[in-house]
Structures are given as structure tokens and as C-alpha cells.
Write a protein that holds these residues in place. Structure first.
Motif, PDB file in Angstrom:
ATOM      1  N   THR A 183       0.823  -1.213   0.000  1.00 44.78           N
ATOM      2  CA  THR A 183       0.000   0.000   0.000  1.00 44.78           C
ATOM      3  C   THR A 183       0.854   1.259   0.000  1.00 44.78           C
ATOM      4  N   VAL A 184       1.923   1.260   0.794  1.00 43.15           N
ATOM      5  CA  VAL A 184       2.715   2.486   0.950  1.00 43.15           C
ATOM      6  C   VAL A 184       3.867   2.585  -0.038  1.00 43.15           C
ATOM      7  N   LEU A 185       4.178   1.509  -0.750  1.00 45.03           N
ATOM      8  CA  LEU A 185       5.337   1.521  -1.644  1.00 45.03           C
ATOM      9  C   LEU A 185       5.311   2.671  -2.653  1.00 45.03           C
ATOM     10  N   PRO A 186       4.158   2.967  -3.279  1.00 42.91           N
ATOM     11  CA  PRO A 186       4.156   4.106  -4.221  1.00 42.91           C
ATOM     12  C   PRO A 186       4.436   5.451  -3.547  1.00 42.91           C
ATOM     13  N   TYR A 187       4.260   5.501  -2.251  1.00 39.94           N
ATOM     14  CA  TYR A 187       4.462   6.751  -1.500  1.00 39.94           C
ATOM     15  C   TYR A 187       5.550   6.542  -0.437  1.00 39.94           C
ATOM     16  N   TRP A 188       6.569   5.765  -0.788  1.00 37.68           N
ATOM     17  CA  TRP A 188       7.521   5.292   0.211  1.00 37.68           C
ATOM     18  C   TRP A 188       8.190   6.425   0.988  1.00 37.68           C
ATOM     19  N   GLN A 189       8.686   7.427   0.289  1.00 36.55           N
ATOM     20  CA  GLN A 189       9.393   8.490   0.996  1.00 36.55           C
ATOM     21  C   GLN A 189       8.451   9.301   1.885  1.00 36.55           C
ATOM     22  N   GLY A 190       7.207   9.449   1.466  1.00 35.98           N
ATOM     23  CA  GLY A 190       6.232  10.112   2.325  1.00 35.98           C
ATOM     24  C   GLY A 190       5.948   9.296   3.572  1.00 35.98           C
ATOM     25  N   TYR A 191       5.857   7.976   3.397  1.00 37.20           N
ATOM     26  CA  TYR A 191       5.637   7.089   4.547  1.00 37.20           C
ATOM     27  C   TYR A 191       6.839   7.141   5.489  1.00 37.20           C
TER      28      TYR A 191
ATOM     29  N   LEU B  41      20.706   7.102  11.559  1.00 31.48           N
ATOM     30  CA  LEU B  41      21.449   5.972  11.000  1.00 31.48           C
ATOM     31  C   LEU B  41      20.525   4.777  10.770  1.00 31.48           C
ATOM     32  N   LEU B  42      19.648   4.503  11.731  1.00 38.99           N
ATOM     33  CA  LEU B  42      18.724   3.378  11.593  1.00 38.99           C
ATOM     34  C   LEU B  42      17.714   3.619  10.479  1.00 38.99           C
ATOM     35  N   PHE B  43      17.216   4.835  10.374  1.00 37.99           N
ATOM     36  CA  PHE B  43      16.281   5.136   9.289  1.00 37.99           C
ATOM     37  C   PHE B  43      16.964   4.981   7.932  1.00 37.99           C
ATOM     38  N   SER B  44      18.207   5.414   7.844  1.00 35.21           N
ATOM     39  CA  SER B  44      18.943   5.256   6.588  1.00 35.21           C
ATOM     40  C   SER B  44      19.178   3.784   6.279  1.00 35.21           C
ATOM     41  N   LEU B  45      19.426   2.990   7.318  1.00 33.50           N
ATOM     42  CA  LEU B  45      19.637   1.559   7.120  1.00 33.50           C
ATOM     43  C   LEU B  45      18.394   0.891   6.539  1.00 33.50           C
ATOM     44  N   PHE B  46      17.239   1.161   7.134  1.00 30.59           N
ATOM     45  CA  PHE B  46      16.003   0.555   6.636  1.00 30.59           C
ATOM     46  C   PHE B  46      15.641   1.100   5.247  1.00 30.59           C
ATOM     47  N   ASP B  47      15.945   2.362   5.017  1.00 32.78           N
ATOM     48  CA  ASP B  47      15.709   2.947   3.693  1.00 32.78           C
ATOM     49  C   ASP B  47      16.600   2.275   2.646  1.00 32.78           C
ATOM     50  N   PHE B  48      17.842   2.010   3.016  1.00 31.79           N
ATOM     51  CA  PHE B  48      18.772   1.349   2.099  1.00 31.79           C
ATOM     52  C   PHE B  48      18.300  -0.068   1.776  1.00 31.79           C
ATOM     53  N   ILE B  49      17.760  -0.762   2.764  1.00 30.13           N
ATOM     54  CA  ILE B  49      17.279  -2.127   2.528  1.00 30.13           C
ATOM     55  C   ILE B  49      16.169  -2.127   1.481  1.00 30.13           C
ATOM     56  N   VAL B  50      15.249  -1.179   1.594  1.00 28.98           N
ATOM     57  CA  VAL B  50      14.162  -1.093   0.615  1.00 28.98           C
ATOM     58  C   VAL B  50      14.715  -0.756  -0.768  1.00 28.98           C
ATOM     59  N   ALA B  51      15.619   0.220  -0.834  1.00 30.41           N
ATOM     60  CA  ALA B  51      16.200   0.604  -2.122  1.00 30.41           C
ATOM     61  C   ALA B  51      17.003  -0.543  -2.730  1.00 30.41           C
ATOM     62  N   TRP B  52      17.609  -1.345  -1.883  1.00 34.53           N
ATOM     63  CA  TRP B  52      18.402  -2.494  -2.337  1.00 34.53           C
ATOM     64  C   TRP B  52      17.506  -3.603  -2.882  1.00 34.53           C
ATOM     65  N   GLN B  53      16.357  -3.796  -2.249  1.00 35.45           N
ATOM     66  CA  GLN B  53      15.474  -4.894  -2.625  1.00 35.45           C
ATOM     67  C   GLN B  53      14.487  -4.516  -3.735  1.00 35.45           C
ATOM     68  N   ILE B  54      14.126  -3.233  -3.804  1.00 37.31           N
ATOM     69  CA  ILE B  54      13.132  -2.779  -4.785  1.00 37.31           C
ATOM     70  C   ILE B  54      13.807  -1.814  -5.753  1.00 37.31           C
ATOM     71  N   THR B  55      13.955  -2.225  -6.992  1.00 37.88           N
ATOM     72  CA  THR B  55      14.704  -1.417  -7.962  1.00 37.88           C
ATOM     73  C   THR B  55      14.014  -0.099  -8.296  1.00 37.88           C
ATOM     74  N   SER B  56      12.707  -0.031  -8.101  1.00 32.77           N
ATOM     75  CA  SER B  56      11.974   1.196  -8.439  1.00 32.77           C
ATOM     76  C   SER B  56      12.084   2.263  -7.354  1.00 32.77           C
ATOM     77  N   VAL B  57      12.701   1.926  -6.234  1.00 36.65           N
ATOM     78  CA  VAL B  57      12.837   2.862  -5.115  1.00 36.65           C
ATOM     79  C   VAL B  57      14.295   3.272  -4.981  1.00 36.65           C
ATOM     80  N   SER B  58      14.522   4.561  -4.852  1.00 32.96           N
ATOM     81  CA  SER B  58      15.880   5.072  -4.658  1.00 32.96           C
ATOM     82  C   SER B  58      16.086   5.449  -3.195  1.00 32.96           C
ATOM     83  N   ALA B  59      17.327   5.402  -2.777  1.00 34.19           N
ATOM     84  CA  ALA B  59      17.644   5.808  -1.407  1.00 34.19           C
ATOM     85  C   ALA B  59      17.258   7.268  -1.204  1.00 34.19           C
ATOM     86  N   ASN B  60      16.756   7.570  -0.027  1.00 31.78           N
ATOM     87  CA  ASN B  60      16.298   8.919   0.294  1.00 31.78           C
ATOM     88  C   ASN B  60      17.507   9.824   0.543  1.00 31.78           C
ATOM     89  N   PRO B  61      17.768  10.787  -0.340  1.00 33.21           N
ATOM     90  CA  PRO B  61      18.956  11.640  -0.157  1.00 33.21           C
ATOM     91  C   PRO B  61      18.870  12.504   1.100  1.00 33.21           C
TER      92      PRO B  61
END
Length: 250
Positions: free
Chosen positions: A46-54, A199-219
Motif C-alpha cells: 500500500t505504501v510503496l508508491p508513497y515510500w518516501q512520504g511514509y 542511522l537506523l532510518f537510513s539503514l532501513f531505507d537502504f534495505i528497501v532501495a536495495w530490494q526494490i529497484t523502483s525505489v531510490s535511497a532517500n537523499p
């Protein structure tokens, strides 16, 4: 052993090991997030299309907890409301400021900080388990702390506890703190938490970006992690080699 003594004993045992809970939440949370990604969990889909907002919503919840911690620490005297784990310490009883509306504000702050991270996994089961586990874990710690305070401060503690809720604030009875806010104490005590949070938020963000090619890491998260990391190192150096952050009685 009577139930009252058993609960206090359990609370003291958990108090000495309370630094382990974040590690457990972290490792289980990483597994839960990866599992959710690969099984296309309902919340994640549900939230994947709005990942950075979530992410921003989760970060807001965690930052609310951090603000509560900072406000609490900034208004308290030395040898109270600390990060000590060896034993209970309280040279005085805090009853004003945030302690006039809630007896355990630091644990409320911790809960919100970790709730934001738990929600970031998008795993509903893990989030529910975290809430229940946190309550069981810290309920015993709070019980042990209150038994310590009751023995040390007697009727003063009992009168304060009778009118002040343990975990859910009662804002209408707020009274200003006896001490002014100390940024020096906040910086000295909470610099670790700020850096760890980003650091933890960046870690979880990186995991999503690593697993889902359509999602980029949050700069934005990367930048805040870098800035808070540099700030942490600078402040750690200042604390160790200077007296700039020292403040009598705080």
C-alpha cells in the motif's frame, strides 16, 4: 517469592539489561522488513508508491519521541533521568515540568522513537509484537523504579504518583519546571540518540532501495545521517577534551 518481590526482581534484572532491547528490535526488525518485502505484505504494498512520504511519517513519530527525551533531560538535575544501567539512581524526585503530567516520560519517548522504526518495517505482526513486548518489558522496569522511589522518598513520592499517570500524559495538570532548560545537558546526553536514529532510518531505507529497484535511497535521510554523524564525533571530542558542555548541577 511473593509476586510483588518477583516483579521488582524482574524489573531490576531487565533494568540492568535495557540496552539490549534496541539490539533485539533492530535485528528482528531487519528480518521482518526483508520478509515483508519478499512476501508483498499488505501495508508495504500500500505504501510503496508513497515510500518516501511514509518514511517521513515514521520519522515524525520517532522525532516526537526524541523531542520528549530532550525536553525531559534538559529540565532535570544531575543524577536523575539518566542512561545508567548498573543500578537505580535518584538524588531528587522530579515532579515538575514534564514530570507533572507523566511519571515516565523517557520511556514514552523511547517508545515513540522505536515505534517509528517498527512501522518502517511495514510488518504489522512485528509492530504489534513490538508494542506488546515493549509494554511487558518496561512495565516491570517501571515497577522496580517506582518501588525504589517509594522507599527513598516516601509520602512525597506517593502523593505525586497518585495524581500523575505513569505513561499517558495528563496535560491539564502541567506545572513549569523548577529548572531552566539546559541545551548543554541535552547535547551531552542525547547526541548518541540523534545520530543512531537517523542511522537506523537510513539503514532501513537502504534495505528497501536495495530490494526494490523502483525505489531510490532517500537523499534527505543520507544527508541528515551524515550531518548528525559528524556532529556526534565533534561533540564527543568536545565532551572528552573540554569543559564546554559541563554545567554545575546538571
Amino acid at each position: 517469592m511473593a509476586l510483588q518481590e518477583e516483579l521488582e526482581s524482574q524489573g531490576n534484572w531487565l533494568f540492568r539489561r535495557r540496552s539490549l532491547l534496541p539490539l533485539i528490535v533492530l535485528f528482528v526488525g531487519i528480518w521482518a522488513q526483508i520478509f515483508t518485502i519478499h512476501t508483498s505484505g499488505i501495508l508495504f504494498s500500500t505504501v510503496l508508491p508513497y515510500w518516501q512520504g511514509y518514511e517521513c511519517l515514521c520519522l515524525f513519530i520517532s522525532l516526537a519521541g526524541m523531542v520528549i527525551r530532550m525536553y525531559t533531560v534538559g529540565h532535570t538535575p544531575v543524577s536523575t533521568s539518566g542512561r545508567n544501567t548498573a543500578k537505580q539512581v535518584a538524588d531528587s524526585l522530579n515532579t515538575t515540568g514534564i514530570y507533572s503530567v507523566i511519571r515516565h516520560p523517557l520511556y514514552l519517548g523511547n517508545f515513540l522513537m522505536w515505534l517509528g522504526i517498527a512501522l518502517l518495517t511495514c510488518n504489522i505482526g512485528f509492530t504489534v509484537a513490538f508494542v506488546l513486548g515493549y509494554w511487558i518489558y518496561y512495565e516491570r522496569i517501571m515497577y522496580a523504579e517506582e518501588q525504589f522511589l517509594r522507599r527513598k522518598f516516601g509520602d512525597v513520592y506517593l502523593n505525586w504518583a497518585e495524581r500523575t499517570p505513569a505513561f499517558f500524559p495528563r496535560f491539564r495538570q502541567f506545572t513549569p519546571s523548577d529548572l531552566p532548560f539546559s541545551w548543554k545537558k541535552v547535547v551531552k546526553k542525547e547526541k548518541n540518540g540523534v545520530f543512531a536514529l537517523f542511522l537506523l532510518f537510513s539503514l532501513f531505507d537502504f534495505i528497501v532501495a536495495w530490494q526494490i529497484t523502483s525505489v531510490s535511497a532517500n537523499p534527505g535521510l543520507c544527508a541528515m545521517t551524515l550531518v548528525s554523524g559528524i556532529g556526534y564525533l565533534v561533540l564527543k571530542y568536545i565532551k572528552k577534551h573540554t569543559r564546554l558542555l559541563n554545567e554545575p548541577g546538571r
